[in-house]
Design an enzyme around this catalytic site. Structure first.
Site, PDB file in Angstrom:
ATOM      1  N   LYS A 681       0.814  -1.218   0.000  1.00 42.60           N
ATOM      2  CA  LYS A 681       0.000   0.000   0.000  1.00 42.60           C
ATOM      3  C   LYS A 681       0.846   1.266   0.000  1.00 42.60           C
ATOM      4  CE  LYS A 681      -4.114  -1.702   2.426  1.00 42.60           C
ATOM      5  NZ  LYS A 681      -4.892  -1.589   3.679  1.00 42.60           N
ATOM      6  N   GLU A 685       3.458   8.417   3.440  1.00 44.50           N
ATOM      7  CA  GLU A 685       2.659   9.555   3.888  1.00 44.50           C
ATOM      8  C   GLU A 685       1.977   9.331   5.231  1.00 44.50           C
ATOM      9  OE1 GLU A 685       2.619  12.274   1.957  1.00 44.50           O
ATOM     10  OE2 GLU A 685       2.694  11.687  -0.136  1.00 44.50           O
TER      11      GLU A 685
HETATM   12 MO1  MOS Z   1       4.182  13.969  -1.419  1.00 45.71          MO
HETATM   13  S1  MOS Z   1       3.211  15.657  -0.600  1.00 45.71           S
HETATM   14  O1  MOS Z   1       2.950  13.429  -2.464  1.00 45.71           O
HETATM   15  O2  MOS Z   1       5.528  14.518  -2.265  1.00 45.71           O
END
Ligand code: MOS
Length: 728
Positions: A681, A685
């Protein structure tokens, strides 16, 4: 100054400085043959603004001159000698209280363009009637969260080196999260065929969103190099990065949320207020987590944008989720306290068993286990629920928790795997490595599939001459590009075995391929050595090497977000998210208002974990940033001038090692059967999400103060800037 125009400009003194090659101003800067236009489904621009094209000033920090010199010192000195006269106008600046733009109506965009990875988002979400549902709520909470402006501060500065190989062939060395994007963007803007632009960026010192889109410094370097007839390197200073490559905008988020006496959520309204430049709309979709995180039957969201004299904001780690999860998880914790329910129990009562956006199944979801394992590892049971009830000497001890989640993005990706008679394999893709281990995972996947030791696989990355990889963004590169590499290696393996079994005269001629295996360059049959090697098979076929291409094509650019009609989810008819639970313990010195984070424990279900060391590092980095969002990061603006004032690493506060406790990260085994062939996944982030809410809750638990302004600074604890939960 943040608004007005250049009246006169005099470059004579600057041009006289020894070592100066050229001086450009808006009057003399070469023009782009074509300008950025949004939306663009192929190219992600940071903004559609083109600086140095005319004499108008739109924001403080806008480029208005450029000096090329033999040395950096000469260029910097000469830049100070360009003499401008301005006609200044009163700027409109951000949400600062001195201008109180919040009193203005703003405008509410119908849809928001977030670049091709995410596409369009509706400016307002309406599920049932959030406002009406609140009327029936036994418990209601209402509040405004104020989130400070945050700036990108990757260790490596942003830089472009432009070198024209001929009048129509450009090589750009760029700090890029996506070399294909920079190639496509520069080709379009400079009027060149794409094949005439090469962009190189193998290893990049951190990106986090600011190095994904095409920003003006890249094309300014290219235009200057062309005009000067020699290569140009343009390195933004740390201060220039504050007004050149986006930031996370200051935002006020107004939430009303209501629940039954049993703690079942009934509905919510979310209004976000933020500033956008004069020339375009940008808004981080901070309300987005409310659409998917809990079983929330009614939801109404709005975003109000205020045109101001600011540069365009942009993506910053976990865009949408980082601020949105903060507000939502803070609200859950405040509701739990109101209801006298344990925060984990309240979340379990509102667990979204199906994907709330469309009622479909989740691809996989182990959030409940994240809560359970996290609570065990952290020792949540030892928390006494009453605020200010836990002490150690003079210190107030607080514990808090929050959910974590991030959307799974899937991007089209290509890779090529080559095996040679020397026994070495190559895996190639244009992807950069921004510190995430791109080369490592490509080698790992290839080595596993081809039965080679890791040392026998080399990675070629970071060049538009290689098979096209997607943006290193959205926690999607390992999953998307890894799947392409897997496909390439799998095809190649099949071709090697087909050569071995299908070539007359081969000792393995006629063998069933399914019985064969590759192991350290040798071919096994039924698990036993055959005396045959991959190199031998290639040589017998008259080959020195053999290559296969692999592709991952999820059928749409990204995952569709709520109500997006543009991109479909044909191949992903499920909600796809990573999940986690984060727990924080703080110690607060009530005399000084100092908050020390003493422990952070996170448990995550992010699909299959390919490389535990890399994945844990991503989470530690993300969690540290979440702590930074909670307690450190704020860019200050001087409201008189619309100018950011702490544009350096000595005054823009980030945690140092001594601030960061040991961070305990656990991954649950969670291979996802739907997302991609790897079952990955992504982990890039999710780490930042939820952390600030867990810390804010721990601060409340320690002190009894509900603080809704981030970062939480010592004066807030000393001032009695206290918000008690509102029971309406
Ligand atoms: Mo990240 S904010 O998708 O580089």
């Amino acid at each position: 100054m943040a608004r007005g125009a250049i009246r006169t400009v005099d470059t004579l003194a600057a041009e006289a400085v020894p070592g100066v090659v050229r001086v450009f101003t808006p009057d003399t800067m070469p023009r782009l043959p074509s300008v950025p236009e949004q939306p663009d489904w192929d190219i992600m621009y940071g903004s559609s603004f083109v600086p140095m094209a005319d004499r108008t000033i739109h924001y403080a920090g806008q480029p208005i001159g450029m000096v090329l010199a033999e040395t950096l010192e000469a260029a910097r000195h000469a830049a100070t000698l360009i003499h401008y006269e301005f006609a200044a106008e009163e700027p409109v600046v951000g949400l600062d209280v001195t201008t109180d733009l919040a009193g203005e109506p703003g405008h509410e965009p119908e849809q928001i363009w977030l670049g091709f990875v995410a596409g369009y988002l509706p400016g307002a979400v309406k599920r049932g009637s959030g406002a009406a549902a609140l009327d029936h709520a036994a418990v209601r909470l209402e509040g405004r969260w104020r989130l400070s402006t945050n700036h990108h501060n990757p260790m490596e500065l942003v830089a472009s080196t432009a070198s024209w190989e001929s009048a129509d062939r450009l090589t750009l060395y760029e700090t890029s999260q996506h070399v294909a994007n920079h190639r496509n963007g520069l080709a379009k803007l400079l009027g060149l065929p794409r094949e005439n632009v090469r962009v190189v960026a193998s290893y990049v010192g951190g990106g986090f969103g600011c190095k994904g889109p095409v920003w003006p410094h890249s094309w300014l370097a290219a235009l200057a190099a062309k005009a000067a007839g020699r290569p140009v390197r343009l390195v933004l200073s740390r201060a220039q990065m504050y007004t050149a490559v986006g930031y996370r905008e200051e935002q006020w988020i107004d939430l009303r949320i209501g629940a039954t006496q049993e703690g079942k959520l009934l509905g919510a309204t979310v209004t976000k207020l933020s500033a956008t430049p004069a020339w375009e709309d940008w808004v981080e979709p901070s309300w987005y987590p409310f659409t998917f995180m809990y079983d929330l039957p009614a939801l109404e969201t709005r975003c109000r944008l205020l045109r101001a004299n600011v540069m365009a904001p942009t993506f910053m780690r976990a865009p949408g989720e980082a601020p949105g999860m903060l507000v939502q998880e803070c609200a859950m914790n405040e509701l739990a306290a109101e209801l006298g329910v344990d925060p984990i129990e309240l979340r379990l009562r509102n667990h979204a068993d199906v994907y709330p956006i469309d009622g479909s199944q989740w691809s996989s979801k182990r959030l409940k286990e994240c809560y359970r394992v996290g609570a065990e590892r952290f020792g949540w049971a030892s928390r006494s629920p009453t605020p200010r009830s836990m002490r150690e000497g003079d210190l107030l001890i607080g514990m808090g928790m929050a959910s974590a989640s991030h959307t799974v993005y899937r991007q089209p990706a290509s890779a090529r795997v080559t095996i040679t008679t020397t026994g070495i394999a190559h895996v190639a893709a244009s992807a950069t490595d921004i510190g995430t281990g791109t080369a490592t995972f490509l080698r790992q996947i290839t080595a596993d599939e081809l039965g080679l030791p890791l040392d026998a696989v080399q990675a070629l990355i970071g060049d538009t001459g290689l098979p096209e990889a997607p943006m290193q963004a959205g926690a999607s590169l390992t999953s998307s590009l890894g799947s392409a590499a897997l496909a390439a290696a799998r095809t190649l393996r099949g071709r090697v075995l087909a050569l071995a079994t299908g070539t007359e005269g081969s000792p393995l001629y006629g063998h069933n391929e399914n019985d064969l295996a590759l192991d350290d360059g040798r071919i096994l049959a039924g698990g036993n050595p055959t005396g045959q090697t991959v190199s031998g098979v290639l040589r017998r076929a008259g080959l020195t090497e053999l290559s296969s291409d692999g592709r991952f094509d999820p059928g749409g650019m990204g995952q569709v977000r709520s109500g997006d009609p543009v991109r479909d989810r044909r191949e992903a008819p499920r909600g796809m998210h990573s999940f986690g639970a984060i727990f924080a313990e703080v110690a607060v010195d009530p005399e000084l208002g100092l908050i020390r984070v003493r422990r952070l424990t996170g448990v995550y279900a992010c699909g299959r974990i390919l490389n535990p060391k890399l994945a844990e590092s991503q989470l530690i980095g993300g969690i540290t940033w979440g702590m930074s969002q909670a307690l450190f990061e704020v860019t200050h603006m001087d409201a008189r001038f619309g100018r950011f004032t702490n544009t350096n690493l000595s005054e823009y506060m980030v945690p140092v090692n001594l601030d960061v406790p040991v961070i305990d990260v656990t991954f649950l085994d969670d291979p996802d059967p739907y997302i991609n062939p790897l079952g990955v996944k992504g982990v890039g982030e999710i780490g930042i999400t939820g952390v600030a809410a867990a810390i804010a809750d721990a601060v409340w638990h320690a002190t009894g103060k509900r603080l809704r302004t981030l970062p939480i600074l010592p004066d807030a604890l000393l001032d009695g800037d206290e918000i008690s939960s509102t029971r309406c």
